[in-house]
Design a protein around this motif. Structure first.
Motif, PDB file in Angstrom:
ATOM      1  N   ILE A  35       0.863  -1.301  -0.148  1.00 18.90           N
ATOM      2  CA  ILE A  35      -0.109   0.166  -0.219  1.00 18.90           C
ATOM      3  C   ILE A  35       0.768   1.315   0.042  1.00 18.90           C
ATOM      4  CG2 ILE A  35      -1.823   1.467   1.401  1.00 18.90           C
ATOM      5  CD1 ILE A  35      -2.793  -1.399   2.320  1.00 18.90           C
ATOM      6  N   HIS A  36       2.044   1.292   0.795  1.00 16.83           N
ATOM      7  CA  HIS A  36       2.903   2.469   0.727  1.00 16.83           C
ATOM      8  C   HIS A  36       3.532   2.762  -0.639  1.00 16.83           C
ATOM      9  CE1 HIS A  36       3.533   1.084   5.166  1.00 16.83           C
ATOM     10  NE2 HIS A  36       2.411   1.528   5.015  1.00 16.83           N
ATOM     11  N   LEU A  37       3.426   1.633  -1.667  1.00 19.14           N
ATOM     12  CA  LEU A  37       3.841   1.998  -2.882  1.00 19.14           C
ATOM     13  C   LEU A  37       3.019   2.584  -3.906  1.00 19.14           C
ATOM     14  CD1 LEU A  37       6.321  -1.116  -3.181  1.00 19.14           C
ATOM     15  CD2 LEU A  37       7.009   1.314  -2.388  1.00 19.14           C
ATOM     16  N   THR A  38       1.645   2.559  -3.543  1.00 16.54           N
ATOM     17  CA  THR A  38       0.659   3.092  -4.502  1.00 16.54           C
ATOM     18  C   THR A  38       0.624   4.525  -4.362  1.00 16.54           C
ATOM     19  OG1 THR A  38      -0.972   3.322  -2.473  1.00 16.54           O
ATOM     20  CG2 THR A  38      -0.947   1.155  -3.580  1.00 16.54           C
ATOM     21  N   GLU A  39       0.160   5.007  -5.767  1.00 18.54           N
ATOM     22  CA  GLU A  39       0.030   6.491  -5.948  1.00 18.54           C
ATOM     23  C   GLU A  39      -0.950   7.086  -4.930  1.00 18.54           C
ATOM     24  OE1 GLU A  39      -0.997   7.253 -10.036  1.00 18.54           O
ATOM     25  OE2 GLU A  39       0.835   6.649 -10.650  1.00 18.54           O
ATOM     26  N   LYS A  40      -1.980   6.687  -4.532  1.00 18.14           N
ATOM     27  CA  LYS A  40      -2.756   7.391  -3.441  1.00 18.14           C
ATOM     28  C   LYS A  40      -2.345   7.352  -2.303  1.00 18.14           C
ATOM     29  CE  LYS A  40      -7.370   6.591  -1.559  1.00 18.14           C
ATOM     30  NZ  LYS A  40      -8.343   5.867  -1.407  1.00 18.14           N
ATOM     31  N   TYR A  41      -1.330   6.449  -1.795  1.00 15.36           N
ATOM     32  CA  TYR A  41      -0.821   6.839  -0.282  1.00 15.36           C
ATOM     33  C   TYR A  41       0.319   7.615  -0.659  1.00 15.36           C
ATOM     34  CZ  TYR A  41       1.868   5.787   3.803  1.00 15.36           C
ATOM     35  OH  TYR A  41       2.516   5.736   5.042  1.00 15.36           O
ATOM     36  N   GLN A  42       1.226   7.657  -1.547  1.00 14.58           N
ATOM     37  CA  GLN A  42       2.219   8.638  -1.662  1.00 14.58           C
ATOM     38  C   GLN A  42       1.752  10.175  -1.959  1.00 14.58           C
ATOM     39  OE1 GLN A  42       5.240   7.348  -4.567  1.00 14.58           O
ATOM     40  NE2 GLN A  42       5.455   5.280  -3.674  1.00 14.58           N
ATOM     41  N   ARG A  43       0.395  10.046  -2.733  1.00 12.49           N
ATOM     42  CA  ARG A  43      -0.105  11.511  -2.893  1.00 12.49           C
ATOM     43  C   ARG A  43      -0.511  12.059  -1.616  1.00 12.49           C
ATOM     44  NH1 ARG A  43      -3.558  10.404  -8.359  1.00 12.49           N
ATOM     45  NH2 ARG A  43      -1.793  10.659  -9.895  1.00 12.49           N
ATOM     46  N   SER A  44      -1.152  11.356  -0.781  1.00 13.16           N
ATOM     47  CA  SER A  44      -1.787  11.850   0.540  1.00 13.16           C
ATOM     48  C   SER A  44      -0.309  12.142   1.505  1.00 13.16           C
ATOM     49  CB  SER A  44      -2.625  10.742   1.297  1.00 13.16           C
ATOM     50  OG  SER A  44      -1.766   9.385   1.411  1.00 13.16           O
ATOM     51  N   LEU A  45       0.667  10.989   1.186  1.00 18.87           N
ATOM     52  CA  LEU A  45       1.745  11.554   2.140  1.00 18.87           C
ATOM     53  C   LEU A  45       2.363  12.672   1.860  1.00 18.87           C
ATOM     54  CD1 LEU A  45       2.984   9.590   4.287  1.00 18.87           C
ATOM     55  CD2 LEU A  45       4.817   9.046   2.537  1.00 18.87           C
ATOM     56  N   TYR A  46       2.441  13.183   0.576  1.00 18.78           N
ATOM     57  CA  TYR A  46       3.120  14.605   0.093  1.00 18.78           C
ATOM     58  C   TYR A  46       2.279  15.626   0.453  1.00 18.78           C
ATOM     59  CZ  TYR A  46       5.235  18.189  -2.780  1.00 18.78           C
ATOM     60  OH  TYR A  46       5.733  19.477  -3.200  1.00 18.78           O
ATOM     61  N   GLY A  47       0.948  15.332   0.405  1.00 16.02           N
ATOM     62  CA  GLY A  47      -0.206  16.469   0.851  1.00 16.02           C
ATOM     63  C   GLY A  47      -0.037  16.725   2.206  1.00 16.02           C
ATOM     64  N   ARG A  48       0.181  15.789   2.917  1.00 15.82           N
ATOM     65  CA  ARG A  48       0.226  15.894   4.563  1.00 15.82           C
ATOM     66  C   ARG A  48       1.552  16.489   4.970  1.00 15.82           C
ATOM     67  NH1 ARG A  48      -2.148  12.271   9.103  1.00 15.82           N
ATOM     68  NH2 ARG A  48      -1.536  13.513  10.946  1.00 15.82           N
ATOM     69  N   TYR A  49       2.780  15.967   4.367  1.00 15.93           N
ATOM     70  CA  TYR A  49       4.106  16.203   5.005  1.00 15.93           C
ATOM     71  C   TYR A  49       4.933  17.181   4.153  1.00 15.93           C
ATOM     72  CZ  TYR A  49       2.542  12.641   8.168  1.00 15.93           C
ATOM     73  OH  TYR A  49       1.909  11.953   9.144  1.00 15.93           O
ATOM     74  N   GLY A  50       4.197  17.467   2.815  1.00 16.57           N
ATOM     75  CA  GLY A  50       5.209  18.254   1.911  1.00 16.57           C
ATOM     76  C   GLY A  50       6.468  17.482   1.380  1.00 16.57           C
ATOM     77  N   GLY A  51       7.434  18.375   1.693  1.00 22.29           N
ATOM     78  CA  GLY A  51       8.937  17.912   0.996  1.00 22.29           C
ATOM     79  C   GLY A  51       9.599  16.946   1.943  1.00 22.29           C
ATOM     80  N   LYS A  52       9.020  16.843   3.400  1.00 16.90           N
ATOM     81  CA  LYS A  52       9.600  15.913   4.263  1.00 16.90           C
ATOM     82  C   LYS A  52       9.251  14.569   4.181  1.00 16.90           C
ATOM     83  CE  LYS A  52       7.888  18.068   8.008  1.00 16.90           C
ATOM     84  NZ  LYS A  52       7.554  18.412   9.509  1.00 16.90           N
ATOM     85  N   SER A  53       8.181  14.492   3.269  1.00 14.52           N
ATOM     86  CA  SER A  53       7.949  13.169   2.878  1.00 14.52           C
ATOM     87  C   SER A  53       8.820  12.220   1.826  1.00 14.52           C
ATOM     88  CB  SER A  53       6.421  13.169   2.439  1.00 14.52           C
ATOM     89  OG  SER A  53       6.429  13.803   1.171  1.00 14.52           O
ATOM     90  N   ASN A  54       9.689  13.010   1.340  1.00 13.30           N
ATOM     91  CA  ASN A  54      10.763  12.365   0.202  1.00 13.30           C
ATOM     92  C   ASN A  54       9.952  11.837  -1.035  1.00 13.30           C
ATOM     93  OD1 ASN A  54      12.802  13.175   1.901  1.00 13.30           O
ATOM     94  ND2 ASN A  54      12.851  11.351   3.038  1.00 13.30           N
TER      95      ASN A  54
END
Length: 232
Positions: free
Chosen positions: A70-89
């Protein structure tokens, strides 16, 4: 003698000191005592949270690396970037999709939403303008009616007064006709008598004819006055 320090320094259990009396008789200096062994580090974290939950609480990324598909899906990574920004790598390009994805999205929107944003805004502006115009027109109508309210009250009072006067005149006329019928017979006659009813009906017809003649005369006088005014 400090038995605890002695056992820590020599790595010999307390129960075995009786077999090494010569060692026990000599107390080692305090500098030879291991501070790490005497004061072991104790974890002070009493929350019981897992590391990923602590990271979320501290507003950092839960995982430094993927632990599930799940951590490799686009949906999860988009939500990760939307919440943590550049800190999400996470590469922000993933939030915009590929050219194929954008093309399919545009095709789908052309079917479900054929109007552009500018057209929707223009339609909304026209709708608001129409609603505002309708409200303004209604308010103007209310204002005009309020201005005529006093006149309407006066007209209504005049109509009510006229009806009262007509009713009183009708009652008076009825009583007058009854009195004329009684004078015609020369004596008091019962109102239920057939002769009285016939004479009363005849008097009413004559009275109506006189009223009609009077109205016609008034109308002719008005027309004559109007003609005289126009000719002069």
């Amino acid at each position: 003698m400090n038995i605890n320090k002695l056992t820590v320094a020599t790595r010999i259990p307390i129960g075995c000191t009786k077999y090494f009396s010569s060692i026990a008789q000599t107390e080692l200096p305090a500098s030879f005592v291991s501070e790490d062994e005497e004061y072991k580090s104790v974890s002070r974290d009493k929350s019981g949270l897992r590391q990923q939950h602590k990271n979320v609480l501290l507003e950092t990324t839960p995982y430094n690396e993927a632990h599930s598909w799940i951590h490799l899906t686009e949906k999860y990574q988009r939500s990760l970037y939307g919440r943590y920004g550049g800190k999400s790598n996470v590469n922000p390009q993933i939030c915009f999709g590929t050219i194929t994805d954008r093309s399919e999205t545009q095709k789908r929107q052309s079917i479900t939403q054929p109007e552009t944003v500018q057209q929707l805004l223009e339609k909304l502006r026209v709708s608001k303008a129409e609603k505002q115009a309708a409200i303004q027109e209604r308010e103007n109508g209310i204002q005009k009616k309020l201005e005529k309210l006093e006149q309407w009250k006066a007209d209504l009072n005049a109509k009510v007064e006229k009806r009262r006067a007509d009713a009183a005149a009708a009652i008076e006329r009825k009583e007058r006709l009854i009195e004329e019928v009684r004078r015609h017979f020369g004596f008091k006659v019962d109102a239920r008598d057939e002769r009285f009813k016939e004479m009363l009906e005849q008097k009413e017809k004559e009275d109506k004819r006189k009223q009609k003649e009077a109205k016609r005369k008034v109308k002719e006088d008005k027309m004559m006055a109007k003609l005289v005014k126009q000719s002069s």
